[in-house]
Design a protein around this motif. Structure first.
Motif, PDB file in Angstrom:
ATOM      1  N   ASP A   2       0.835  -1.192   0.000  1.00 50.82           N
ATOM      2  CA  ASP A   2       0.000   0.000   0.000  1.00 50.82           C
ATOM      3  C   ASP A   2       0.871   1.243   0.000  1.00 50.82           C
ATOM      4  N   LEU A   3       0.327   2.313  -0.529  1.00 52.81           N
ATOM      5  CA  LEU A   3       1.034   3.581  -0.569  1.00 52.81           C
ATOM      6  C   LEU A   3       1.247   4.082   0.849  1.00 52.81           C
ATOM      7  N   PHE A   4       2.466   4.418   1.179  1.00 55.83           N
ATOM      8  CA  PHE A   4       2.813   5.017   2.463  1.00 55.83           C
ATOM      9  C   PHE A   4       3.241   6.430   2.149  1.00 55.83           C
ATOM     10  N   GLU A   5       2.469   7.410   2.587  1.00 56.50           N
ATOM     11  CA  GLU A   5       2.757   8.787   2.231  1.00 56.50           C
ATOM     12  C   GLU A   5       2.747   9.654   3.478  1.00 56.50           C
ATOM     13  N   ILE A   6       3.732  10.501   3.583  1.00 52.97           N
ATOM     14  CA  ILE A   6       3.785  11.478   4.659  1.00 52.97           C
ATOM     15  C   ILE A   6       3.879  12.845   4.002  1.00 52.97           C
ATOM     16  N   ASP A   7       2.964  13.710   4.338  1.00 50.52           N
ATOM     17  CA  ASP A   7       2.964  15.063   3.802  1.00 50.52           C
ATOM     18  C   ASP A   7       2.609  15.977   4.965  1.00 50.52           C
ATOM     19  N   GLU A   8       3.626  16.453   5.660  1.00 53.56           N
ATOM     20  CA  GLU A   8       3.363  17.274   6.831  1.00 53.56           C
ATOM     21  C   GLU A   8       4.211  18.532   6.797  1.00 53.56           C
ATOM     22  N   LYS A   9       3.707  19.548   7.437  1.00 50.33           N
ATOM     23  CA  LYS A   9       4.436  20.803   7.564  1.00 50.33           C
ATOM     24  C   LYS A   9       4.454  21.167   9.043  1.00 50.33           C
ATOM     25  N   GLN A  10       5.579  21.680   9.484  1.00 47.51           N
ATOM     26  CA  GLN A  10       5.725  22.137  10.858  1.00 47.51           C
ATOM     27  C   GLN A  10       6.415  23.485  10.836  1.00 47.51           C
ATOM     28  N   ARG A  11       6.012  24.356  11.719  1.00 41.60           N
ATOM     29  CA  ARG A  11       6.714  25.622  11.874  1.00 41.60           C
ATOM     30  C   ARG A  11       7.744  25.428  12.971  1.00 41.60           C
ATOM     31  N   SER A  33      19.698   4.217   4.635  1.00 41.94           N
ATOM     32  CA  SER A  33      18.240   4.175   4.725  1.00 41.94           C
ATOM     33  C   SER A  33      17.766   5.298   5.636  1.00 41.94           C
ATOM     34  N   VAL A  34      16.473   5.530   5.598  1.00 41.42           N
ATOM     35  CA  VAL A  34      15.829   6.473   6.512  1.00 41.42           C
ATOM     36  C   VAL A  34      14.554   5.834   7.026  1.00 41.42           C
ATOM     37  N   GLU A  35      14.155   6.199   8.223  1.00 40.37           N
ATOM     38  CA  GLU A  35      12.933   5.665   8.826  1.00 40.37           C
ATOM     39  C   GLU A  35      11.902   6.767   8.969  1.00 40.37           C
ATOM     40  N   PHE A  36      10.662   6.410   8.697  1.00 39.99           N
ATOM     41  CA  PHE A  36       9.538   7.323   8.860  1.00 39.99           C
ATOM     42  C   PHE A  36       8.470   6.631   9.676  1.00 39.99           C
ATOM     43  N   GLN A  37       7.751   7.400  10.488  1.00 41.93           N
ATOM     44  CA  GLN A  37       6.678   6.843  11.299  1.00 41.93           C
ATOM     45  C   GLN A  37       5.395   7.621  11.041  1.00 41.93           C
ATOM     46  N   LYS A  38       4.302   6.866  11.011  1.00 39.27           N
ATOM     47  CA  LYS A  38       2.988   7.474  10.821  1.00 39.27           C
ATOM     48  C   LYS A  38       1.946   6.522  11.376  1.00 39.27           C
ATOM     49  N   ALA A  39       1.090   7.032  12.209  1.00 42.62           N
ATOM     50  CA  ALA A  39      -0.023   6.257  12.769  1.00 42.62           C
ATOM     51  C   ALA A  39       0.448   4.932  13.369  1.00 42.62           C
ATOM     52  N   GLY A  40       1.549   4.982  14.112  1.00 47.86           N
ATOM     53  CA  GLY A  40       2.046   3.786  14.776  1.00 47.86           C
ATOM     54  C   GLY A  40       2.785   2.811  13.877  1.00 47.86           C
TER      55      GLY A  40
END
Length: 71
Positions: A2-11, A33-40
């Motif tokens: 499944d598509l794993f997408e992170i699109d976030e902005k932070q100030r 490599s790099v690790e990303f986390q989203k919704a656990g």
């Protein structure tokens, strides 16, 4: 997969943004490599030895610097 997408902005401060970029760069150079986390969920993205780096700067009413890696 499944598509794993992170699109976030932070100030944040410029220094904090530099710290995040440094951590990403360190992970790429040390672990390939790099690790990303989203919704656990955690996703480890393996990055090959050769990548395409694109840098884009837009200056106007809203200034923007985009850094993109693709392979």
């Amino acid at each position: 997969m499944d598509l794993f997408e992170i699109d976030e902005k932070q100030r944040m401060s410029r220094e904090a943004a530099a710290d995040k970029l440094r951590a990403l760069a360190d992970s790429l150079s040390r672990h390939n490599s790099v690790e990303f986390q989203k919704a656990g969920k955690t996703l480890t993205v393996s990055v090959p030895d050769q990548v395409e780096l694109a840098i884009e700067v837009e200056l106007g009413d809203d200034n923007e610097l985009e850094i993109e890696l693709s392979w």
